[in-house]
Design an enzyme around this catalytic site. Structure first.
Site, PDB file in Angstrom:
ATOM      1  N   LYS A  72      28.753  46.381  46.510  1.00  0.00           N
ATOM      2  CA  LYS A  72      29.897  47.304  46.514  1.00  0.00           C
ATOM      3  C   LYS A  72      29.567  48.692  45.960  1.00  0.00           C
ATOM      4  O   LYS A  72      30.185  49.674  46.353  1.00  0.00           O
ATOM      5  CB  LYS A  72      31.070  46.704  45.719  1.00  0.00           C
ATOM      6  CG  LYS A  72      31.750  45.544  46.437  1.00  0.00           C
ATOM      7  CD  LYS A  72      32.973  45.090  45.677  1.00  0.00           C
ATOM      8  CE  LYS A  72      33.513  43.796  46.232  1.00  0.00           C
ATOM      9  NZ  LYS A  72      34.755  43.365  45.593  1.00  0.00           N
ATOM     10  N   LEU A 228      42.905  37.449  38.063  1.00  0.00           N
ATOM     11  CA  LEU A 228      42.246  37.849  39.317  1.00  0.00           C
ATOM     12  C   LEU A 228      41.583  36.653  39.994  1.00  0.00           C
ATOM     13  O   LEU A 228      41.303  36.670  41.184  1.00  0.00           O
ATOM     14  CB  LEU A 228      41.191  38.935  39.065  1.00  0.00           C
ATOM     15  CG  LEU A 228      41.637  40.260  38.450  1.00  0.00           C
ATOM     16  CD1 LEU A 228      40.550  41.315  38.632  1.00  0.00           C
ATOM     17  CD2 LEU A 228      42.938  40.767  39.038  1.00  0.00           C
ATOM     18  N   TYR A 230      41.323  33.073  41.745  1.00  0.00           N
ATOM     19  CA  TYR A 230      42.255  32.264  42.563  1.00  0.00           C
ATOM     20  C   TYR A 230      41.729  30.846  42.782  1.00  0.00           C
ATOM     21  O   TYR A 230      42.355  30.055  43.480  1.00  0.00           O
ATOM     22  CB  TYR A 230      42.541  32.949  43.904  1.00  0.00           C
ATOM     23  CG  TYR A 230      41.311  33.355  44.666  1.00  0.00           C
ATOM     24  CD1 TYR A 230      40.625  32.449  45.464  1.00  0.00           C
ATOM     25  CD2 TYR A 230      40.815  34.648  44.566  1.00  0.00           C
ATOM     26  CE1 TYR A 230      39.491  32.829  46.152  1.00  0.00           C
ATOM     27  CE2 TYR A 230      39.673  35.035  45.240  1.00  0.00           C
ATOM     28  CZ  TYR A 230      39.020  34.126  46.039  1.00  0.00           C
ATOM     29  OH  TYR A 230      37.885  34.494  46.696  1.00  0.00           O
TER      30      TYR A 230
HETATM   31  P1  NAP Z   1      31.550  41.100  36.353  1.00  0.00           P
HETATM   32  O1  NAP Z   1      31.322  42.511  36.778  1.00  0.00           O
HETATM   33  O2  NAP Z   1      30.393  40.171  36.247  1.00  0.00           O
HETATM   34  O3  NAP Z   1      32.343  41.153  34.917  1.00  0.00           O
HETATM   35  C1  NAP Z   1      32.432  40.068  34.124  1.00  0.00           C
HETATM   36  C2  NAP Z   1      33.392  40.329  32.929  1.00  0.00           C
HETATM   37  O4  NAP Z   1      33.620  39.066  32.305  1.00  0.00           O
HETATM   38  C3  NAP Z   1      32.861  41.265  31.855  1.00  0.00           C
HETATM   39  O5  NAP Z   1      33.932  41.969  31.280  1.00  0.00           O
HETATM   40  C4  NAP Z   1      32.258  40.266  30.842  1.00  0.00           C
HETATM   41  O6  NAP Z   1      32.232  40.755  29.500  1.00  0.00           O
HETATM   42  C5  NAP Z   1      33.259  39.144  30.918  1.00  0.00           C
HETATM   43  N1  NAP Z   1      32.690  37.861  30.511  1.00  0.00           N
HETATM   44  C6  NAP Z   1      31.870  37.061  31.224  1.00  0.00           C
HETATM   45  N2  NAP Z   1      31.571  35.951  30.532  1.00  0.00           N
HETATM   46  C7  NAP Z   1      32.215  36.056  29.336  1.00  0.00           C
HETATM   47  C8  NAP Z   1      32.324  35.222  28.197  1.00  0.00           C
HETATM   48  N3  NAP Z   1      31.713  34.050  28.121  1.00  0.00           N
HETATM   49  N4  NAP Z   1      33.112  35.650  27.154  1.00  0.00           N
HETATM   50  C9  NAP Z   1      33.764  36.832  27.199  1.00  0.00           C
HETATM   51  N5  NAP Z   1      33.702  37.657  28.273  1.00  0.00           N
HETATM   52  C10 NAP Z   1      32.931  37.282  29.320  1.00  0.00           C
HETATM   53  O7  NAP Z   1      32.565  40.375  37.331  1.00  0.00           O
HETATM   54  P2  NAP Z   1      33.630  41.052  38.321  1.00  0.00           P
HETATM   55  O8  NAP Z   1      32.996  41.349  39.613  1.00  0.00           O
HETATM   56  O9  NAP Z   1      34.306  42.140  37.582  1.00  0.00           O
HETATM   57  O10 NAP Z   1      34.656  39.844  38.590  1.00  0.00           O
HETATM   58  C11 NAP Z   1      35.478  39.308  37.572  1.00  0.00           C
HETATM   59  C12 NAP Z   1      36.403  38.250  38.155  1.00  0.00           C
HETATM   60  O11 NAP Z   1      37.322  38.837  39.074  1.00  0.00           O
HETATM   61  C13 NAP Z   1      35.663  37.169  38.917  1.00  0.00           C
HETATM   62  O12 NAP Z   1      36.132  35.913  38.454  1.00  0.00           O
HETATM   63  C14 NAP Z   1      36.054  37.369  40.356  1.00  0.00           C
HETATM   64  O13 NAP Z   1      36.186  36.131  41.039  1.00  0.00           O
HETATM   65  C15 NAP Z   1      37.416  38.040  40.233  1.00  0.00           C
HETATM   66  N6  NAP Z   1      37.722  38.907  41.407  1.00  0.00           N
HETATM   67  C16 NAP Z   1      38.788  38.573  42.181  1.00  0.00           C
HETATM   68  C17 NAP Z   1      39.096  39.360  43.294  1.00  0.00           C
HETATM   69  C18 NAP Z   1      40.276  38.978  44.165  1.00  0.00           C
HETATM   70  O14 NAP Z   1      40.365  39.479  45.304  1.00  0.00           O
HETATM   71  N7  NAP Z   1      41.183  38.172  43.702  1.00  0.00           N
HETATM   72  C19 NAP Z   1      38.332  40.486  43.604  1.00  0.00           C
HETATM   73  C20 NAP Z   1      37.257  40.811  42.765  1.00  0.00           C
HETATM   74  C21 NAP Z   1      36.958  39.996  41.667  1.00  0.00           C
HETATM   75  P3  NAP Z   1      30.930  41.539  28.926  1.00  0.00           P
HETATM   76  O15 NAP Z   1      31.077  42.959  29.380  1.00  0.00           O
HETATM   77  O16 NAP Z   1      31.037  41.396  27.454  1.00  0.00           O
HETATM   78  O17 NAP Z   1      29.712  40.867  29.496  1.00  0.00           O
END
Ligand code: NAP
Length: 291
Positions: A72, A228, A230
């Site tokens: 992306k 977010l 699902y």
């Molecule tokens: P990402 O860039 O990998 O971000 C992960 C986030 O989760 C960071 O803020 C990270 O914190 C935190 N995190 C991960 N493990 C953790 C833990 N054990 N304890 C505390 N914080 C933790 O992921 P992303 O792309 O933003 O996606 C996030 C979620 O959104 C995913 O589950 C994805 O499925 C969902 N999503 C849904 C849609 C939809 O259409 N519904 C679209 C996009 C994404 P740190 O910064 O401290 O590492």
């Protein structure tokens, strides 16, 4: 899509992996509803081939493309033009064909907004807790600030990341409403009722018993929780919100509407809420079949 013939237009999803995507279901159902001779296919792109994929799709007369993880941000280098909102967010998930290449948009953020609107969830004037500071949360924080949230408490495990995102957004929009916080400091939040948006990957299948904050006291401050995630349909975060008397929603409508808006951009057609709800039902059924 009942049949493919010489006039069929092609769209697709670029990513790696793409094998579990619901996007073909969204787009091909909408092609059926609108009577368009159009097909949408998953396109697995190996590392190092993104530029070739975008140029190749243009050469092959693809009408439009969606882009998912991990491309992306990288795909921005290969678009001819970029929508200002996508540029601000720093992520493009939709490529719309134009003369000489593709224009990049971010329909994830607009999809979340339309999904929230369809559930009657307000952003304007709201005090919002946003958990996470990764790619998705960053886009959500932009959305909340752009749509007039009163305050956005951006809470993340790594405070530096929350600070970075908050500063970028406040600067880009000339605001000061995004306030970075360390996740474990949730007890310091002013005693009010909030809309809380869960934007981390915690609680995602198969880790269904996990939530970013497990303390039930935190959820006393939440009137509405929006995850977010699902899959599962009801996350632990959502359960904790409901146990404390709040309303909860998952991210399936966000996924639905990012696809609906991309379809509208590809085709110039408008999709009604009734048509979108029918696609939502099909998505729910497809997800249950894969459980
Ligand atoms: P990402 O860039 O990998 O971000 C992960 C986030 O989760 C960071 O803020 C990270 O914190 C935190 N995190 C991960 N493990 C953790 C833990 N054990 N304890 C505390 N914080 C933790 O992921 P992303 O792309 O933003 O996606 C996030 C979620 O959104 C995913 O589950 C994805 O499925 C969902 N999503 C849904 C849609 C939809 O259409 N519904 C679209 C996009 C994404 P740190 O910064 O401290 O590492």
């Amino acid at each position: 899509m009942e049949f493919v013939n010489g006039k069929t237009r092609t769209c697709g999803l670029i990513g790696n992996p793409v094998e579990h995507t619901l996007s073909p279901l969204i787009h091909n159902t909408l092609s059926g509803f609108t009577g368009l001779n159009q097909i949408y296919v998953p396109l697995h792109v190996e590392t190092g081939f993104l530029e070739d994929a975008v140029k190749g799709a243009y050469a092959l007369n693809f009408l439009g493309m969606n882009v998912t993880v991990p491309y992306k941000s990288d795909v921005i280098s290969y678009v001819k033009e970029i929508d200002p909102v996508a540029k601000n967010i720093g992520a493009v998930n939709t490529l719309v064909r134009m003369d000489g290449g593709y224009k990049g948009y971010n329909t994830d953020m607009l999809g979340l907004f339309r999904g929230m609107q369809s559930e009657g969830i307000n952003i304007e004037g709201e005090e919002i807790i946003l958990i996470g500071a990764g790619g998705a949360a960053r886009a959500v924080a932009f959305l909340c600030a752009m749509k007039g949230a009163k305050q956005v408490y951006l809470m993340n495990r790594t405070l530096e990341k929350a600070e970075l995102v908050a500063n970028e957004i406040n600067e880009a929009l000339h605001l000061s409403c995004v306030v970075p916080m360390k996740l474990e400091d949730y007890g310091l939040l002013p005693d009010k009722k909030y809309l809380a948006i869960q934007g981390t990957s915690i609680g995602l299948h198969p880790n269904v018993e996990a939530a970013p904050i497990m303390d039930p006291q935190f959820y006393e401050k939440v009137h509405t929780g929006y995850d977010l995630i699902y899959n599962p349909e009801k996350t632990k975060f959502m359960q904790l919100v409901e146990d404390a008397g709040g309303k909860s929603y998952n991210g399936l409508k966000m996924l639905l509407y990012q696809g609906v808006i991309a379809f509208e951009l590809f085709t110039g057609k408008s999709i009604s809420e009734e048509q979108a709800n029918k696609v939502h039902d099909k998505m729910m059924k497809a997800m249950k079949q894969h459980e």
